[in-house]
Motif scaffolding. Structure first.
Motif, PDB file in Angstrom:
ATOM      1  N   ASP A   1      -5.230   3.284  14.623  1.00  0.00           N
ATOM      2  CA  ASP A   1      -5.312   3.688  15.988  1.00  0.00           C
ATOM      3  C   ASP A   1      -6.074   4.878  16.647  1.00  0.00           C
ATOM      4  N   SER A   2      -6.103   5.946  15.545  1.00  0.00           N
ATOM      5  CA  SER A   2      -6.715   7.018  16.058  1.00  0.00           C
ATOM      6  C   SER A   2      -8.217   7.085  15.586  1.00  0.00           C
ATOM      7  N   ASP A   3      -8.455   6.277  14.770  1.00  0.00           N
ATOM      8  CA  ASP A   3     -10.008   6.299  14.035  1.00  0.00           C
ATOM      9  C   ASP A   3     -10.702   5.115  14.444  1.00  0.00           C
TER      10      ASP A   3
ATOM     11  N   SER B   1     -11.830   2.644  17.291  1.00  0.00           N
ATOM     12  CA  SER B   1     -11.824   2.633  18.590  1.00  0.00           C
ATOM     13  C   SER B   1     -12.473   0.971  18.926  1.00  0.00           C
ATOM     14  N   PRO B   2     -11.733   0.564  19.991  1.00  0.00           N
ATOM     15  CA  PRO B   2     -12.225  -0.855  20.189  1.00  0.00           C
ATOM     16  C   PRO B   2     -13.620  -0.860  20.815  1.00  0.00           C
ATOM     17  N   THR B   3     -14.109   0.267  21.367  1.00  0.00           N
ATOM     18  CA  THR B   3     -15.489   0.294  21.827  1.00  0.00           C
ATOM     19  C   THR B   3     -16.567  -0.187  20.629  1.00  0.00           C
ATOM     20  N   ASP B   4     -16.184   1.018  19.596  1.00  0.00           N
ATOM     21  CA  ASP B   4     -17.130   0.991  18.278  1.00  0.00           C
ATOM     22  C   ASP B   4     -16.790  -0.092  17.408  1.00  0.00           C
TER      23      ASP B   4
ATOM     24  N   ALA C   1     -10.723  -3.989  15.879  1.00  0.00           N
ATOM     25  CA  ALA C   1      -9.615  -3.835  17.018  1.00  0.00           C
ATOM     26  C   ALA C   1      -8.859  -4.959  17.301  1.00  0.00           C
TER      27      ALA C   1
ATOM     28  N   ARG D   1      -6.225  -6.045  14.647  1.00  0.00           N
ATOM     29  CA  ARG D   1      -5.691  -4.942  13.981  1.00  0.00           C
ATOM     30  C   ARG D   1      -4.386  -5.410  13.428  1.00  0.00           C
TER      31      ARG D   1
END
Length: 204
Positions: free
Chosen positions: A161-163, A165-168, A173, A176
């Motif tokens: 969750d920290s590494d 990102s849904p954008t990248d 994501a 998941r």
């Protein structure tokens, strides 16, 4: 001293497996095994030679725990069951998959595994080269799967969750929960089915 039992190679391997289960692969040393047995280092070296040789013997001893009796009559189902049991045996020892993956052993128990799998594949009319490649593929898959299973996954969700990102990483994501929560038993069965399907449909 008269009446003292002579130490054997089996004693050395047994002590090394105990060290493995207590502290993992990194805890296995010739000196540590000698200390556990209460003997000189030279006595252990005389039985197994080098640490690399000891690790080979330990890997074969783990495979000696694999029960090849009472297997299914159908050859493909037989191969599946062998690898299910293989996973169980590896899981029974701390770092079992790590140990086995780092060795290339041609000993009694390892050869028995190869014979059982290859004979099952040949009985299913898989041609020789594909039978060998399927054996290696199944072996690599199961050992790799168990290696991941034996590595702590406690922080996996937080790290993801920290590494991620849904954008990248939109695709990762989106899946998941499947990535993090898919049971190892389900992964095992999927991999066995996929590899053995390829073997059974060799002419497709």
């Amino acid at each position: 001293m008269a009446g003292t039992k002579r130490m054997t190679r089996r004693d050395v391997v047994h002590a090394a497996l105990h060290a493995l289960d207590e502290g993992g692969v990194d805890a296995v040393t010739l000196r540590g095994v000698a200390r556990a047995l209460g003997v000189h280092l030279n006595s252990v070296s005389l039985q197994v030679g080098t640490k690399a040789r000891l690790l080979d013997l330990m890997a074969d001893a783990i495979l000696g725990e694999l029960n090849l009796e009472d297997l299914p009559a159908d050859p493909i189902e037989r191969v599946k069951e062998i690898f299910r049991r293989y996973r169980t045996v590896l899981l029974a020892h701390r770092d079992g998959a790590h140990l086995v993956s780092g060795t290339r052993v041609f000993e009694l128990n390892t050869l028995a595994l190869g014979e059982a799998v290859i004979s099952g594949l040949i009985a299913a009319h898989v041609h020789d080269q594909l039978a060998v490649r399927t054996f290696w593929g199944l072996n690599y898959f199961v050992v790799g799967l168990v290696h991941e299973e034996q590595v702590s996954q406690d922080a996996g969700g937080r790290r993801f969750d920290s590494d991620v990102s849904p954008t990248d990483y939109p695709a990762l994501a989106a899946v998941r929960d499947f990535l993090l929560d898919d049971p190892f038993e389900a992964r095992l069965e999927f991999g066995l089915d996929a590899l053995l399907h390829r073997a059974k449909h060799q002419d497709d």
